[in-house]
Design a protein around this motif. Structure first.
Motif, PDB file in Angstrom:
ATOM      1  N   UNK A 410      -7.173  14.474  12.316  1.00 36.32           N
ATOM      2  CA  UNK A 410      -6.245  13.585  13.009  1.00 36.32           C
ATOM      3  C   UNK A 410      -5.032  14.383  13.477  1.00 36.32           C
ATOM      4  N   UNK A 411      -4.681  14.223  14.749  1.00 41.19           N
ATOM      5  CA  UNK A 411      -3.595  14.999  15.373  1.00 41.19           C
ATOM      6  C   UNK A 411      -2.619  14.039  16.033  1.00 41.19           C
ATOM      7  N   UNK A 412      -1.336  14.263  15.796  1.00 43.18           N
ATOM      8  CA  UNK A 412      -0.300  13.442  16.411  1.00 43.18           C
ATOM      9  C   UNK A 412      -0.082  13.850  17.867  1.00 43.18           C
ATOM     10  N   UNK A 444      -3.237  10.335  16.951  1.00 39.95           N
ATOM     11  CA  UNK A 444      -2.288   9.328  16.481  1.00 39.95           C
ATOM     12  C   UNK A 444      -1.109   9.275  17.447  1.00 39.95           C
ATOM     13  N   UNK A 445      -0.763   8.072  17.884  1.00 41.96           N
ATOM     14  CA  UNK A 445       0.399   7.882  18.757  1.00 41.96           C
ATOM     15  C   UNK A 445       1.299   6.817  18.140  1.00 41.96           C
ATOM     16  N   UNK A 446       2.589   6.901  18.399  1.00 41.51           N
ATOM     17  CA  UNK A 446       3.509   5.891  17.879  1.00 41.51           C
ATOM     18  C   UNK A 446       3.416   4.628  18.724  1.00 41.51           C
ATOM     19  N   UNK A 447       3.802   3.498  18.154  1.00 44.13           N
ATOM     20  CA  UNK A 447       3.703   2.252  18.902  1.00 44.13           C
ATOM     21  C   UNK A 447       4.684   2.219  20.068  1.00 44.13           C
ATOM     22  N   UNK A 470     -11.311   8.903  18.392  1.00 44.89           N
ATOM     23  CA  UNK A 470     -10.743   7.695  17.791  1.00 44.89           C
ATOM     24  C   UNK A 470      -9.234   7.700  17.969  1.00 44.89           C
ATOM     25  N   UNK A 471      -8.639   6.490  18.001  1.00 46.03           N
ATOM     26  CA  UNK A 471      -7.215   6.369  18.315  1.00 46.03           C
ATOM     27  C   UNK A 471      -6.533   5.524  17.249  1.00 46.03           C
ATOM     28  N   UNK A 472      -5.440   6.051  16.711  1.00 51.85           N
ATOM     29  CA  UNK A 472      -4.665   5.356  15.679  1.00 51.85           C
ATOM     30  C   UNK A 472      -3.235   5.140  16.162  1.00 51.85           C
TER      31      UNK A 472
END
Length: 581
Positions: A410-412, A444-447, A470-472
């Motif tokens: 998982x990568x920001x 991973x992205x911030x809202x 996949x996206x978080x």
């Protein structure tokens, strides 16, 4: 009949004739009457300088015809007095002397023309008046352009410096207090990037209008460039008056701005330096107000800070850090740590998050909370973020080839990276280059990043999702996503903000929020991950509420690649032992 274009186009030319000789005054009227309908000219005649100056203080005129030989003034003295009283008024000198040197001095002193009585006809006089008006208008326009910002009509940097000098001189003479406020808009570049520069310009005009409502008429608001504004406050009794203005500005900016049919929230940060305690000359005051502005941003933005001497050390450290960051990639100072994410029911490892770290020879180990915001601010996050993505994928591929169970890494991805139009292509290119299957990558992205330029963001995320990535949503609950975004965007995981996790043992509100978000995620068919899990009490609460996955020090701290591999092999050994039983 009418030869002068300026006089021809205007229905009402206000001409002030300063002439004490009745015969010369009649001659002027006769000459103008030859070429102009006199009803178009509102001619006012005075005979001395005192009456002229008194009249100019009460009334505006389009042009002035001035005799240099008056009962109370001789030579250029009358011209100088007129210029001082009405600097924007075009003046044509009407003299009884054929004197080239005097004519040159008159023009250099501000007269638009020099005519000699008895020479020339009505056309010459009308043309001189017309050209005087046109030249003065051009001079005024050029002077305005040199001193005012064309977008907001506020004083520009040049006029700001002049006004600041005057304000400090006045404060010095009166032994008074003055204040300089520096302010800019928080994350203004995001507006330009998402809505376009035209919308950004409209926003700046709206901001300027709101600023005008927050200060007195005698105060100066200037735009230095971009989204940088300054305010000069004079004749203050206490520095709290400057604080009141700053808070009024923050409150004024709290109301939304309507841009391109969108409601946009904009906050501002302000730095305040007061005269004489924070500086007795313009340069020092400017530097210290700017320093206070940076301190306001360090405090979390949307606030104001007064300058304090110790702030210089903070700003110096910040600039040192920025300069070091620009070279960090080339010097190989960035590296990754890895933290496992665990299945809440089985305690099996299901994913590894890659975390950027930085060690500098002079600064030592720099916390991510300090350097990542600077990467964002400077734009360095784009190349550094790409490096993180490539490095994480490479490391995951190494682990898989080394016989570890294949797990997603998982990568920001920052908001700035997400705004890059080619992000989806960049990600797929890196996967192809490294040889890693897309199912083993999660971003991973911030809202808050989710809602910026939502159409373009949706297109990018959709392309990534269709490729198998996949996206978080990271730090969920700390921003302002709407349920509509969660429903419409191609998302797989919600990651609870760790501030809620810290409070679930002590705050019923935090516990209720966590429980609600878990229910929300499940209703939208999303997995819910809790990060920052540190205690058994937190773990039990989350597991009992149906949280799907967890991450935190209770399982493992972030580890370098070698230690992470050892940790993963130990976990594999435990699983194998349990299976054998």
């Amino acid at each position: 009949m009418i030869r002068s274009e300026q006089l021809k186009q205007s229905q009402d030319i206000k001409l002030l004739l300063v002439e004490d000789n009745p015969a010369d005054a009649r001659l002027v009227q006769e000459l103008l009457g030859e070429v102009v309908n006199l009803h178009q000219i509102r001619l006012t005649k005075v005979e001395n300088l005192d009456d002229t100056l008194s009249l100019l203080n009460k009334e505006n005129f389009d042009v002035l015809l001035l005799d240099l030989n008056l009962p109370d003034a001789r030579g250029l003295h009358a011209l100088h007095q007129v210029q001082a009283t009405a600097p924007s008024l075009p003046v044509v000198v009407l003299s009884g002397y054929q004197d080239e040197e005097l004519a040159l001095k008159a023009v250099k002193s501000g007269a638009q023309d020099y005519l000699v009585k008895g020479q020339g006809d009505g056309n010459l006089l009308a043309r001189a008046l017309r050209y005087a008006i046109e030249r003065k208008q051009s001079e005024t326009r050029l002077a305005y352009m040199a001193q005012y910002d064309p977008l907001t009509d506020l004083p520009n940097r040049t006029l700001f410096r002049d006004r600041l000098n005057r304000s400090l001189q006045h404060a010095s003479r009166s032994k008074g207090l003055a204040a300089l406020i520096f302010l800019d808009l928080d994350h203004f570049k995001d507006i330009n990037d998402t809505l376009g520069h035209d919308a950004g310009d409209v926003l700046l005009v709206m901001v300027a209008d709101r600023l005008k409502q927050c200060v007195r008429a005698e105060d100066t608001i200037a735009r230095l460039g971009g989204d940088e504004f300054t305010i000069i406050l004079g004749d203050l009794d206490h520095r709290e008056e400057a604080a009141n203005v700053a808070q009024k500005i923050i409150d004024a900016m709290s109301n939304t701005f309507a841009l391109n049919s969108c409601e946009v929230f904009v906050t501002t940060s302000l730095g305040i330096a007061t005269y004489p305690s924070c500086g007795e000359d313009p340069e020092t005051l400017i530097k210290n107000a700017d320093t206070a502005l940076y301190a306001a941003k360090e405090k979390g933005r949307s606030n104001y800070q007064f300058y304090e001497a110790e702030m210089n050390a903070v700003v110096s450290e910040r600039m040192t850090m920025i300069n070091s960051l620009r070279m960090a990639d080339q010097r190989g100072e960035f590296f990754l740590h890895f933290q496992p994410q665990i299945n809440a029911k089985t305690h099996e490892v299901i994913r590894i998050e890659a975390l950027l770290r930085w060690t500098n020879p002079e600064l030592g180990v720099v916390p991510p909370t300090k350097f990542i915001p600077l990467l964002e601010e400077t734009g360095l996050i784009v190349p550094v973020g790409e490096w993180v993505l490539r490095k994480a994928c490479q490391q995951n591929n190494i682990w898989i080839k080394a016989g570890l169970p294949p797990l997603p890494i998982s990568v920001n991805i920052s908001a700035r990276q997400l705004r890059q139009k080619n992000l989806a292509n960049t990600v797929t290119d890196i996967l192809d280059e490294v040889g890693l299957d897309s199912q083993y990558l999660q971003i991973e992205i911030t809202e808050s990043a989710l809602v910026e330029n939502s159409d373009a963001t949706f297109t990018t995320l959709q392309a990534l999702h269709e490729s198998g990535v996949r996206i978080a949503i990271d730090d969920f609950g700390s921003g302002y996503s709407s349920l509509n975004y969660l429903k419409e965007f191609p998302l797989d995981i919600l990651k609870l903000d760790n501030s809620f996790i810290k409070g679930i043992s002590t705050s019923t509100d935090d516990a209720a929020i966590v429980e609600a978000i878990i229910g929300l995620g499940h209703s939208l068919r999303l997995k819910v991950v809790a990060e920052g899990v540190e205690t058994e009490e937190q773990l039990s609460f989350l597991r009992d509420r149906g949280c799907d996955e967890m991450q935190g020090f209770i399982f493992s701290s972030p580890l370098d690649s070698e230690d992470c591999e050892k940790w993963l092999r130990r976990e594999m050994s435990k699983i194998a032992t349990r299976a054998a039983r």
